[in-house]
Design a protein around this motif. Sequence first.
Motif, short mmCIF file in Angstrom:
data_model
loop_
_atom_site.label_atom_id
_atom_site.label_comp_id
_atom_site.label_asym_id
_atom_site.label_seq_id
_atom_site.Cartn_x
_atom_site.Cartn_y
_atom_site.Cartn_z
N ARG A 257 -43.70 -82.66 -1.05
CA ARG A 257 -44.36 -81.64 -0.22
C ARG A 257 -43.73 -80.27 -0.46
NH1 ARG A 257 -48.77 -79.51 1.20
NH2 ARG A 257 -48.60 -78.18 3.04
N VAL A 258 -42.41 -80.24 -0.63
CA VAL A 258 -41.74 -78.97 -0.94
C VAL A 258 -42.28 -78.41 -2.26
CG1 VAL A 258 -39.54 -77.90 -1.57
CG2 VAL A 258 -39.65 -79.50 0.34
N ARG A 259 -42.45 -79.29 -3.24
CA ARG A 259 -42.99 -78.84 -4.53
C ARG A 259 -44.43 -78.33 -4.37
NH1 ARG A 259 -42.51 -82.56 -9.70
NH2 ARG A 259 -43.60 -84.08 -8.37
N SER A 260 -45.26 -79.05 -3.62
CA SER A 260 -46.66 -78.63 -3.43
C SER A 260 -46.75 -77.25 -2.79
CB SER A 260 -47.39 -79.65 -2.56
OG SER A 260 -47.49 -80.89 -3.21
N VAL A 261 -45.92 -77.04 -1.77
CA VAL A 261 -45.93 -75.74 -1.10
C VAL A 261 -45.44 -74.65 -2.06
CG1 VAL A 261 -44.94 -74.38 0.78
CG2 VAL A 261 -45.65 -76.75 1.19
N SER A 262 -44.43 -74.98 -2.86
CA SER A 262 -43.90 -74.00 -3.82
C SER A 262 -44.95 -73.66 -4.89
CB SER A 262 -42.64 -74.55 -4.50
OG SER A 262 -41.63 -74.78 -3.54
N LEU A 263 -45.71 -74.67 -5.32
CA LEU A 263 -46.78 -74.42 -6.29
C LEU A 263 -47.86 -73.52 -5.70
CD1 LEU A 263 -47.13 -77.97 -7.93
CD2 LEU A 263 -46.25 -75.88 -9.02
N GLU A 264 -48.19 -73.76 -4.42
CA GLU A 264 -49.16 -72.89 -3.75
C GLU A 264 -48.67 -71.45 -3.73
OE1 GLU A 264 -50.34 -74.29 0.11
OE2 GLU A 264 -50.68 -76.33 -0.61
N MET A 265 -47.36 -71.29 -3.56
CA MET A 265 -46.79 -69.94 -3.57
C MET A 265 -46.92 -69.31 -4.95
SD MET A 265 -43.44 -70.71 -1.19
CE MET A 265 -42.76 -69.06 -1.29
N TYR A 266 -46.72 -70.09 -6.01
CA TYR A 266 -46.87 -69.57 -7.36
C TYR A 266 -48.32 -69.18 -7.65
CZ TYR A 266 -42.11 -70.86 -8.78
OH TYR A 266 -40.74 -70.93 -8.91
N TYR A 267 -49.25 -70.03 -7.21
CA TYR A 267 -50.66 -69.69 -7.40
C TYR A 267 -51.01 -68.41 -6.62
CZ TYR A 267 -50.97 -74.48 -9.17
OH TYR A 267 -50.78 -75.64 -9.88
N GLY A 268 -50.37 -68.27 -5.46
CA GLY A 268 -50.56 -67.05 -4.68
C GLY A 268 -50.01 -65.83 -5.41
N TYR A 269 -48.86 -66.02 -6.08
CA TYR A 269 -48.30 -64.93 -6.88
C TYR A 269 -49.27 -64.51 -7.99
CZ TYR A 269 -43.46 -65.02 -5.10
OH TYR A 269 -42.33 -64.91 -4.32
N GLN A 270 -49.85 -65.51 -8.64
CA GLN A 270 -50.80 -65.20 -9.72
C GLN A 270 -51.98 -64.38 -9.20
OE1 GLN A 270 -51.47 -69.26 -11.02
NE2 GLN A 270 -50.23 -68.96 -12.86
N ALA A 271 -52.54 -64.82 -8.08
CA ALA A 271 -53.65 -64.08 -7.48
C ALA A 271 -53.21 -62.68 -7.04
CB ALA A 271 -54.21 -64.86 -6.29
N TYR A 272 -51.98 -62.61 -6.55
CA TYR A 272 -51.45 -61.33 -6.08
C TYR A 272 -51.37 -60.32 -7.23
CZ TYR A 272 -48.10 -57.92 -4.24
OH TYR A 272 -47.49 -56.76 -3.85
N TYR A 273 -50.83 -60.76 -8.36
CA TYR A 273 -50.67 -59.82 -9.47
C TYR A 273 -52.01 -59.47 -10.13
CZ TYR A 273 -45.63 -60.11 -9.04
OH TYR A 273 -44.35 -60.02 -8.56
N GLU A 274 -52.94 -60.40 -10.12
CA GLU A 274 -54.28 -60.07 -10.60
C GLU A 274 -54.90 -58.99 -9.70
OE1 GLU A 274 -55.88 -60.80 -13.19
OE2 GLU A 274 -55.14 -62.70 -13.99
N GLU A 275 -54.68 -59.14 -8.40
CA GLU A 275 -55.22 -58.16 -7.46
C GLU A 275 -54.50 -56.82 -7.57
OE1 GLU A 275 -58.29 -57.60 -5.94
OE2 GLU A 275 -57.95 -59.70 -5.39
N ARG A 276 -53.21 -56.88 -7.90
CA ARG A 276 -52.46 -55.63 -8.10
C ARG A 276 -53.07 -54.83 -9.25
NH1 ARG A 276 -46.92 -54.93 -6.78
NH2 ARG A 276 -47.03 -53.03 -8.05
N LYS A 277 -53.48 -55.52 -10.30
CA LYS A 277 -54.12 -54.83 -11.43
C LYS A 277 -55.40 -54.13 -10.97
CE LYS A 277 -54.80 -58.07 -14.39
NZ LYS A 277 -55.31 -58.69 -15.63
N ASN A 278 -56.21 -54.84 -10.19
CA ASN A 278 -57.45 -54.25 -9.68
C ASN A 278 -57.17 -53.03 -8.82
OD1 ASN A 278 -58.96 -56.28 -10.92
ND2 ASN A 278 -58.92 -57.59 -9.11
N THR A 279 -56.17 -53.15 -7.96
CA THR A 279 -55.82 -52.04 -7.07
C THR A 279 -55.40 -50.82 -7.86
OG1 THR A 279 -55.10 -53.63 -5.39
CG2 THR A 279 -54.38 -51.37 -5.12
N MET A 280 -54.63 -51.04 -8.92
CA MET A 280 -54.22 -49.92 -9.77
C MET A 280 -55.43 -49.21 -10.37
SD MET A 280 -51.06 -51.56 -11.93
CE MET A 280 -49.75 -52.47 -11.13
N LEU A 281 -56.39 -50.00 -10.85
CA LEU A 281 -57.59 -49.42 -11.46
C LEU A 281 -58.38 -48.60 -10.44
CD1 LEU A 281 -58.92 -52.37 -13.67
CD2 LEU A 281 -58.12 -50.15 -14.49
#
Length: 319
Positions: free
Chosen positions: A257-281
């Motif tokens: 469960r700790v790993r699953s939650v950590s993976l969700e956080m990583y997927y959230g990071y990926q979405a976050y940085y994709e959105e950061r690119k959009n925000t910059m544009l």
Amino acid sequence: MLYFYYNFASNVSYIYKDVKYVKAGSKMTFTLLLSGISILSACSDPMVQEMENYQEQMDDLHDINEEVTGHLDDIDSEEIINQVSSMDSASGEDEFDNTAAELEGEALPLAETLKEEAEAVEISEEEIQEMHEGFIESAETKHDFTKQLSDYLITYQDSLAASERLIALSQSFMENQGERDDLIENAGDEEVVREIDMLIEQLNENSEELDAASDVLEDDISMGNKQEQIDEVLLPMLEEHVESLNMVNLSTQQANRVRSVSLEMYYGYQAYYEERKNTMLYNEKLQNIQLQNILSLQESYQKMDEEYWERMEELKDGE
């Protein structure tokens, strides 16, 4: 003597009637002659004929122009400036959405048609051509106003939406982190503790690497370099971090469960940085657009229209 006077009076009266008749007939003939000359002059005057041809060509265009102007005149420039200045997404979001949709879906196609067809009108008289060039300039200004304001409002709304998604992702990250901390803190079984410690070791290693790479985004570098850092460093790094966690052998439910939650956080990071690119544009695009310059086009085309219709009346009156 009385008989002579009567006959003389009768003859004079008759002569008088003849004179009046001749004069009246001459006047009527002269009036008809003038009318005929006027008609012939009108038919032979190139300006009159050209104005008739011009108005005939412009009938449909004037209708389109009226429809376009109706859309654009309804826009409240001051209200747009106030909404943008206040950065109040809640109060202005629906209004901006409606205005942008109307501009892009209704006004812009009409403005494009107006501009293209106005440029295709054929005119031979110089004075009418000069007047029509004012109409063309007004049509081009309406097209520019519609296109630029539509682009601005859409970009502004996209920027607000991206910012809201970043906030939501940050909130989700905090919730996942809180759950993971609780799981780690409540680990009691020796095997659970051992497996979670293995995960923590990998997570700490990944975090150090991610922190160093993300710090580059705070440096004073160009937007292009920041986007390159996201695309070529951060996103591939997060993929590797996901793989590194999946490679850890776990058997206990709590550690998984700790790993699953950590993976969700990583997927959230990926979405976050994709959105950061959009925000910059979005932000760079908005910074390069002068909203006040766009809104000033509304007053410009209104003045051009006023001058066009005034000149139209002057030419109709033969001035």
